[in-house]
Motif scaffolding. Structure first.
Motif, short mmCIF file in Angstrom:
data_model
loop_
_atom_site.label_atom_id
_atom_site.label_comp_id
_atom_site.label_asym_id
_atom_site.label_seq_id
_atom_site.Cartn_x
_atom_site.Cartn_y
_atom_site.Cartn_z
N LEU A 76 0.85 -1.29 -0.02
CA LEU A 76 0.09 -0.12 0.11
C LEU A 76 0.95 1.08 0.07
CD1 LEU A 76 -2.96 -1.01 2.45
CD2 LEU A 76 -3.06 -1.10 -0.05
N SER B 93 2.10 1.90 -3.33
CA SER B 93 1.26 2.41 -4.20
C SER B 93 0.67 3.99 -3.68
CB SER B 93 0.10 1.61 -4.28
OG SER B 93 0.43 0.31 -4.74
N VAL C 89 -0.72 4.79 -0.99
CA VAL C 89 -1.99 4.97 -0.18
C VAL C 89 -1.72 5.63 1.05
CG1 VAL C 89 -3.75 3.39 0.63
CG2 VAL C 89 -2.81 2.93 -1.51
N CYS D 18 -5.87 4.15 4.34
CA CYS D 18 -5.83 2.82 5.12
C CYS D 18 -6.86 2.63 6.30
CB CYS D 18 -4.32 2.80 5.66
SG CYS D 18 -3.22 2.44 4.48
N VAL E 43 -6.77 -5.07 -2.29
CA VAL E 43 -6.88 -3.50 -2.51
C VAL E 43 -6.83 -3.37 -4.03
CG1 VAL E 43 -6.39 -1.33 -1.96
CG2 VAL E 43 -6.32 -3.09 -0.17
N PRO F 246 -7.78 3.64 -3.24
CA PRO F 246 -7.81 2.39 -3.13
C PRO F 246 -9.27 1.92 -2.99
CG PRO F 246 -7.32 3.62 -1.18
CD PRO F 246 -7.37 4.63 -2.21
#
Length: 106
Positions: free
Chosen positions: A3, A6, A8, A13, A45, A53
């Motif tokens: 994550l 990416s 995120v 989250c 995800v 996401p």
């Protein structure tokens, strides 16, 4: 780590965690049909084209159904636990019919 790679955010989250909790509550309390095999391989995800996401649930090959009483009881037990109310917890377990005969409720 994936994550983070990416991009995120921590807020995203938290939103994903909220979405997962809501997804299971919806399965239990509204649909009365749920996956009995929740593990990291069955939850993913997806990063949308705009970078947001989205939670993805895979593999409902192992699933179960609930009665209305069980579905209601799940919501009631969650509320009772949050409120730290033992008597309401016992009532919810009784409604769900999950206590063994002769259970010591004192």
């Amino acid at each position: 780590e994936k994550l983070k790679a990416s991009n995120v955010s921590a807020t995203d989250c938290m939103d994903l965690a909220d979405a997962l909790a809501r997804a299971y509550l919806r399965q239990f309390c509204c649909n009365k049909f749920f996956s009995t095999d929740p593990h990291a391989g069955n939850v993913g995800v997806e990063i949308l084209p705009d970078g947001r996401p989205r939670l993805v649930l895979y593999d409902f090959g192992q699933a179960a159904t609930l009665t209305q009483g069980q579905a209601d009881g799940i919501l009631q037990i969650i509320e009772a636990i949050v409120d730290m109310n033992v008597d309401r917890s016992i009532e919810a377990f009784q409604k769900m019919n999950v206590l063994v005969d002769g259970a010591d409720l004192d």
